[in-house]
Design an enzyme around this catalytic site. Structure first.
Site, mmCIF file in Angstrom:
data_model
loop_
_atom_site.group_PDB
_atom_site.id
_atom_site.type_symbol
_atom_site.label_atom_id
_atom_site.label_comp_id
_atom_site.label_asym_id
_atom_site.label_seq_id
_atom_site.Cartn_x
_atom_site.Cartn_y
_atom_site.Cartn_z
ATOM 1 N N GLY A 17 -12.934 -5.037 8.797
ATOM 2 C CA GLY A 17 -13.884 -5.742 9.708
ATOM 3 C C GLY A 17 -13.966 -7.239 9.526
ATOM 4 O O GLY A 17 -14.021 -7.911 10.654
ATOM 5 N N ASP A 41 -24.936 -2.655 2.670
ATOM 6 C CA ASP A 41 -23.713 -2.041 1.861
ATOM 7 C C ASP A 41 -24.083 -1.148 0.489
ATOM 8 O O ASP A 41 -23.387 -0.061 0.131
ATOM 9 C CB ASP A 41 -22.641 -2.863 1.301
ATOM 10 C CG ASP A 41 -21.747 -3.443 2.599
ATOM 11 O OD1 ASP A 41 -21.877 -2.799 3.633
ATOM 12 O OD2 ASP A 41 -21.151 -4.534 2.433
ATOM 13 N N LYS A 84 -9.520 -0.076 -0.285
ATOM 14 C CA LYS A 84 -10.211 -1.144 0.307
ATOM 15 C C LYS A 84 -10.680 -2.357 -0.341
ATOM 16 O O LYS A 84 -10.719 -3.528 -0.011
ATOM 17 C CB LYS A 84 -11.045 -0.416 1.473
ATOM 18 C CG LYS A 84 -11.609 -1.560 2.375
ATOM 19 C CD LYS A 84 -12.291 -0.815 3.409
ATOM 20 C CE LYS A 84 -12.978 -1.901 4.364
ATOM 21 N NZ LYS A 84 -12.216 -2.668 5.253
#
Length: 407
Positions: A74, A285, A386
């Site tokens: 993103g 997060d 990731k």
């Protein structure tokens, strides 16, 4: 592929031996700023993970009619939308994974259009993929909602030095993930740019940036990833192991450095048999890690400020509640941005398999709970690449048994 995990049988008296990755958030911003400064960053000076790989590859793309795929990143999608919009003479198709095409970019595109950008939606209005015709962008004043994604704001900030005029960004309250905006501002200033942030009485954040010639610093920016460190705070809390002997910066660019304070509050709440209450609007997060830890320790909690989790790599707000529910923890969603847990655990089914929804943070936050559910299974364990490719090796180094099993 699944990872089947068993807890450590013997806890070491020494610190956990892990190799924390460099900060992904700092790294991606550095790659963009280096590109603006016409500098090259040696690969060892930035995080090595899937998100930095797609960002670096995208910045190297050249030529008319280029097509750029950022997979599920993103940050790359939003930052590169602004970057390619300001690259005169090139046409870029920018897209990514199926989940990425469900994550909104409309507010950012409208702001860029007001600066002179030419951007079209190739599928659904307000969402990737995009067709971007690059041109020299103007400056001016733009307004952005502050309650969707701080990456919209950072994307505009990162290209401000190469605009033809001053850029003034008004971010409407409430402003979520503000430390990430402050990180961007701090890094621009390290590169020699000019950035001023001011708060109004109404809660609006006003950011003023001037065109600048950036100069890439050789050292002094990169630091270990505090988000990655949070999983070892969780392991330490659940197993009693000592935290890793990794030197973390006290004055960090990363808002997730607040993890030290959060875990101190969890520890106090457990000792005093009370609920822990946190507003995580600045550090969303960390929500999966903190929720998993509290459940594993049977500490009741209420976390607020989490509405933005619905447009992360997955609907993370729902995913946290559902997957902790598989372990017997009744975590409730309240309204659009809160999670709560009473501290009670019901009987669970065996074995427990956790879905990750393609979300690296779900995999890493849930894995340490093998302490309370030996044989815990994590679907699609490769998703940790990731941000933290070495996570499973480090978990094994911490004493866990991790068996990778092909389905």
């Amino acid at each position: 592929m699944i990872a089947r995990i068993f807890p450590p049988s013997i806890h070491s008296a020494g610190p956990l031996e892990v190799r924390l990755p460099l900060s992904k958030s700092v790294s991606i911003r550095r790659l963009l700023l280096d590109a603006i400064a016409s500098a090259e960053t040696p690969i060892e000076e930035t995080a090595v993970c899937d998100d930095t790989t797609v960002t670096r590859r995208a910045l190297m793309a050249a030529g008319e009619g280029r097509s750029v795929d950022v997979d599920g990143c993103g940050a790359a999608m939003r930052f590169l939308t602004a970057w390619f919009a300001g690259q005169a003479g090139g046409t870029t198709t920018l897209g990514g994974s199926r989940r990425l095409s469900e994550r909104p970019v409309g507010a950012l595109v409208e702001a860029l259009r007001s600066l002179g950008a030419e951007i079209e939606y190739l599928d659904k209005e307000g969402f990737p993929p995009l067709l971007i015709c690059g041109r020299r962008l103007q400056g001016g004043s733009v307004s952005l909602p502050g309650d969707i994604s701080s990456q919209y704001v950072s994307a505009l900030m990162l290209i401000a030095p190469m605009l033809s005029e001053r850029l003034v960004i008004s971010v409407m309250p409430p402003v979520v993930s503000r430390p990430y905006i402050a990180m961007t501002a701090g890094m621009i200033e390290i590169y020699g740019g000019r950035c001023r942030m001011e708060d109004s009485e109404s809660g609006e954040l006003r950011i003023t940036l001037d065109p600048s010639r950036l100069v890439a610093p050789a050292t002094g920016i990169m630091e270990p990833d505090w988000s990655a460190a949070s999983y070892w705070y969780e392991v330490s809390a659940l197993t009693g192991c000592t935290l890793p002997a990794v030197e973390m910066p006290r004055e960090s660019l990363q808002g997730d450095s607040a993890v030290t304070d959060y875990f101190s509050k969890i520890s106090s709440a457990k000792a005093e048999a009370r609920e822990v209450r946190l507003n995580l609007a600045d550090t969303p997060d960390l929500a999966p890690t903190l929720a998993a830890t509290c459940c594993g320790l049977s500490v009741p909690f209420r976390f607020e400020g989490l509405a933005g989790l619905r447009i992360k790599e997955c609907d993370r707000l729902t995913a946290i509640a559902v997957e902790l529910g598989r372990l017997g923890y009744e975590v409730k969603q309240e309204g659009e941005g809160a999670l709560s847990f009473s501290g009670q655990r019901r009987e669970r089914l065996q074995p427990v398999r956790i879905a990750t929804y393609g979300d690296h943070r779900m995999a890493m936050a849930m894995a340490p709970l093998a302490v309370v559910a030996p044989g815990l299974e994590i679907e699609n364990p490769a998703v940790v690449g990731k941000s933290y490719p070495g996570f499973w090796d480090d978990l094994i180094g911490a004493g866990y048994v991790v068996n990778m099993i092909k389905l």
